[in-house]
Design a protein around this motif. Structure first.
Motif, mmCIF file in Angstrom:
data_model
loop_
_atom_site.group_PDB
_atom_site.id
_atom_site.type_symbol
_atom_site.label_atom_id
_atom_site.label_comp_id
_atom_site.label_asym_id
_atom_site.label_seq_id
_atom_site.Cartn_x
_atom_site.Cartn_y
_atom_site.Cartn_z
ATOM 1 N N ARG A 221 0.808 -1.315 -0.030
ATOM 2 C CA ARG A 221 -0.065 0.006 -0.146
ATOM 3 C C ARG A 221 0.802 1.214 0.011
ATOM 4 O O ARG A 221 1.676 1.526 0.763
ATOM 5 N N ILE A 222 0.686 2.067 -1.131
ATOM 6 C CA ILE A 222 1.368 3.299 -0.964
ATOM 7 C C ILE A 222 0.761 4.274 -0.370
ATOM 8 O O ILE A 222 -0.362 4.751 -0.637
ATOM 9 N N ASP A 223 1.343 4.915 0.562
ATOM 10 C CA ASP A 223 0.627 6.124 1.269
ATOM 11 C C ASP A 223 0.846 7.478 0.498
ATOM 12 O O ASP A 223 2.012 7.809 0.484
ATOM 13 N N ALA A 224 -0.029 8.318 0.244
ATOM 14 C CA ALA A 224 0.411 9.356 -0.562
ATOM 15 C C ALA A 224 1.194 10.398 0.378
ATOM 16 O O ALA A 224 1.863 11.339 -0.146
ATOM 17 N N VAL A 225 0.745 10.392 1.639
ATOM 18 C CA VAL A 225 1.105 11.473 2.330
ATOM 19 C C VAL A 225 2.756 11.186 2.714
ATOM 20 O O VAL A 225 3.308 12.359 2.528
ATOM 21 N N LEU A 226 2.892 10.018 2.720
ATOM 22 C CA LEU A 226 4.222 9.523 3.085
ATOM 23 C C LEU A 226 5.164 9.733 1.821
ATOM 24 O O LEU A 226 6.275 10.437 2.043
ATOM 25 N N VAL A 227 4.633 9.606 0.658
ATOM 26 C CA VAL A 227 5.501 9.989 -0.444
ATOM 27 C C VAL A 227 5.744 11.521 -0.631
ATOM 28 O O VAL A 227 6.756 11.932 -1.215
ATOM 29 N N GLN A 228 4.696 12.183 -0.675
ATOM 30 C CA GLN A 228 4.732 13.618 -0.429
ATOM 31 C C GLN A 228 5.842 14.083 0.470
ATOM 32 O O GLN A 228 6.513 14.897 0.214
ATOM 33 N N ALA A 229 5.776 13.610 1.760
ATOM 34 C CA ALA A 229 6.800 13.914 2.708
ATOM 35 C C ALA A 229 8.428 13.545 2.240
ATOM 36 O O ALA A 229 9.213 14.392 2.455
ATOM 37 N N VAL A 230 8.458 12.336 1.645
ATOM 38 C CA VAL A 230 9.737 12.029 1.171
ATOM 39 C C VAL A 230 10.155 12.969 0.120
ATOM 40 O O VAL A 230 11.542 13.134 -0.014
ATOM 41 N N ILE A 231 9.399 13.398 -0.905
ATOM 42 C CA ILE A 231 9.601 14.328 -1.915
ATOM 43 C C ILE A 231 10.058 15.568 -1.530
ATOM 44 O O ILE A 231 11.071 16.344 -1.819
#
Length: 223
Positions: free
Chosen positions: A7-17
């Motif tokens: 499961r890919i968490d959009a919030v986590l991806v945004q935080a990493v970017i």
């Protein structure tokens, strides 16, 4: 058994970017200010760690001037690097004041991290002072203390009033003692005492006490 899908968490991806971009901007600014090699990579780590430490202090201990101060300092450093590398600053010709700030940042970050880690938390609230009604309620609810009897050791007799045992006294001895007492009064002018009466009569102390008691009675009431 089927494995759960990743499961890919959009919030986590945004935080990493966002973290990667901020990290790169801080690195570029440090390198432009003369911090080359591994030192340029250490600056973004220092800024982000100070920001996280201040935020955790705010979450754990509540709002405080110390935590808010270092949180704002780290946030300004991060935002300043992002803005400076957006084309508003010539990275080929960095001004001297910015070089001074970048060179002074390690000492500033070290002091901030030390204060956040070792400064005590806010003062704990004082315990409530019991009111007069609470004190009265406790006094009523607690049983009254009962004084325990103090027992004397077995080998020590309890004190009691001294009593003179009744000793039978012959009437003739009482009459003789009365004559001795009268003679003593005639010669000395004072009433005879028990010790003198015992010595004159040559009787034991208990018998002398009984005779003295008989002498204090009027004549005719010796028995």
């Amino acid at each position: 058994m089927a494995r759960p899908a990743l499961r890919i968490d959009a919030v986590l991806v945004q935080a990493v970017i966002a973290g990667a971009l901020s990290f790169a901007h801080l690195h570029d600014l440090a390198a432009a200010a003369g911090q080359t090699g591994w030192k340029a990579w250490a600056y973004p780590v220092s800024v982000d760690l100070l920001l996280v430490a201040a935020w955790r202090r705010l979450r754990a201990d509540g709002p405080s001037r110390l935590a808010w101060c270092w949180f704002l300092i780290a946030l300004v450093a991060s935002l300043g690097a992002n803005v400076a590398t957006a084309g508003l600053l010539d990275l080929g010709d960095v001004p001297n004041w910015l070089r001074i700030l970048v060179a002074a940042w390690p000492a500033l970050a070290f002091m901030g991290g030390t204060l956040l880690a070792h400064s005590p938390a806010g003062p704990s609230p004082a315990p409530p002072t019991p009111s007069a009604s609470d004190s009265e309620h406790e006094a009523l609810s607690e049983p009254a203390a009962v004084a325990e009897p103090q027992w004397l050791p077995e080998h020590v007799a309890a004190p009691h009033a001294e009593e003179t045992p009744a000793v039978p006294v012959p009437a003739a001895l009482v009459e003789h003692a009365r004559k001795v007492a009268d003679d003593h009064h005639a010669r000395t002018g004072a009433q005879i005492d028990t010790d003198t009466l015992r010595t004159r009569l040559g009787v034991p102390p208990q018998l002398a006490d009984a005779i003295a008691a008989q002498l204090t009675r009027p004549e005719g009431n010796d028995r």
